[in-house]
Enzyme design. Structure first.
Site, PDB file in Angstrom:
ATOM      1  N   GLY A 179       0.654  -1.222  -0.041  1.00 29.67           N
ATOM      2  CA  GLY A 179       0.078   0.007  -0.109  1.00 29.67           C
ATOM      3  C   GLY A 179       0.698   1.166   0.055  1.00 29.67           C
ATOM      4  CB  CYS A 180       0.278   4.573   1.733  1.00 31.43           C
ATOM      5  SG  CYS A 180      -1.518   5.039   1.018  1.00 31.43           S
ATOM      6  CB  ALA A 181       4.278   1.535   3.905  1.00 32.33           C
TER       7      ALA A 181
END
Length: 356
Positions: free
Chosen positions: A138-140
């Site tokens: 995801g965003c990481a």
């Protein structure tokens, strides 16, 4: 210490203003929410001006099956990733045949063979290149991919790694999903790609500029227990349904300061001694929570806010957009900076960078 030699970014052609997004969201969600006017304030307070998508706005009006969305993902993600990668290699004056390892990060579609195998052919990479596809971060993902690239070149200092991160968040939109999480996602997420070239110490730089390079000091991944429901996807018949908790800013305020300080301590530094902050702009509230937790100024997150303003949250590549902007600034030799992103798990990725 591995060095970040070049960063390049790319966005698809369809640009949508936040005002137009709010109009579309009203049309989609007004029957489900009698208080739609109150909920649409999230668009006005998002600090987003525009976003980019691989599909035009009228595409979002119809119900779509996952198979159709995923076919579009494979097609457009490959093209956008290629654009970012070629731009990165051109910046560094490096031939694709000199890349030893390809790390590919994405979470908004599924492909087997994985998209990195398609990029081997598309970019003209060597047949014996090491491939590391990373999915579900995801965003990481952009920050985690950068950590793995730097750790690889620290272990193999004669190697070059090309990191490519691409997300087509727009394709995950589920027209029939009337949840508040989907409404927030309609306000927040966009499409984009980024590529980063990381080189080991023993690789001779092809660039002659005397400017200092950003060097990798170290990284930390933290996954907090009992937080699996904070962020992620639920796989449904029409596609990847967003899971997006309103508790994210609270978690940052409560946990991030100790996490960052304990990470920095072995490197004989602290937040107040850092000069650069490369933070994933998950949203306006996320950046405010970073400021409050770490005790940093609004100016410290200026580059993150610029990326949020012009592109929205593109998930994994977004922090690499901020990194590109940061590398365009003047880093004095010896200055250090923190790169940070949050993602499903619920987890954080922290990197300490130094100009040398």
């Amino acid at each position: 210490m591995p060095r970040i030699e070049a960063v390049a970014t790319a966005v698809p052609p369809h640009q949508v203003t936040q005002e137009d997004s709010a109009v579309l969201a009203r049309h989609f969600f007004q029957e489900a929410f009698p208080d739609i006017d109150r909920l649409l304030h999230v668009f006005a307070h998002s600090k987003i001006k525009k976003r980019h998508f691989c599909m035009p706005m009228d595409w979002f009006s119809d119900n779509r099956l996952f198979a159709e969305k995923n076919q579009l993902y494979v097609e457009h993600a490959e093209a956008l990733a290629t654009q970012a990668a070629l731009s990165c290699l051109d910046k560094a004056s490096v031939f694709a045949s000199s890349i030893d390892c390809l790390i590919f990060v994405s979470s908004t579609g599924i492909a087997t063979p994985s998209l990195d195998s398609r990029l081997v052919n598309r970019l003209g990479l060597r047949a014996d290149i090491t491939r590391l596809p990373l999915w579900g971060l995801g965003c990481a993902g952009g920050a985690m991919g950068l950590s793995r690239a730097c750790e690889y070149t620290r272990a193999y200092p004669q190697k070059r790694v090309l990191l490519i991160s691409v997300e087509l968040c727009g394709l995950t939109f589920i027209r029939q999903d009337m949840s508040k999480s989907n409404l927030v996602a309609t306000c927040l997420f966009g499409d984009g790609a980024a590529a980063v070239l990381v080189e080991g110490d023993e690789v001779r730089s092809s660039r002659s500029t005397p400017m200092p390079r950003l060097r990798f000091c170290g990284a930390r991944t933290t996954t907090w227990p009992g937080t699996l429901d904070v962020m992620g996807w639920e796989l449904t018949e029409p596609g990847l349904k967003v899971i997006f908790s309103r508790d994210i800013p609270t978690i940052i305020r409560q946990a991030m300061k100790d996490n960052v300080e304990s990470f920095l301590s072995p490197y004989d530094t602290s937040v107040d001694r850092l000069r650069h902050f490369i933070l994933h702009p998950g949203g306006a509230k996320v950046l405010t929570a970073y400021q409050q937790s770490l005790g940093i100024s609004v100016d410290a997150t200026r580059l993150s806010e610029e990326v949020l303003h012009n592109f929205g949250n593109m998930s994994s590549p977004t922090v690499l957009f901020v990194l590109e902007k940061s590398m365009e600034q003047a880093w004095e030799p010896g200055e250090r900076g923190l790169l940070a992103a949050l993602g499903p798990g619920f987890s954080s990725e922290l990197l300490l960078l130094e100009a040398r």
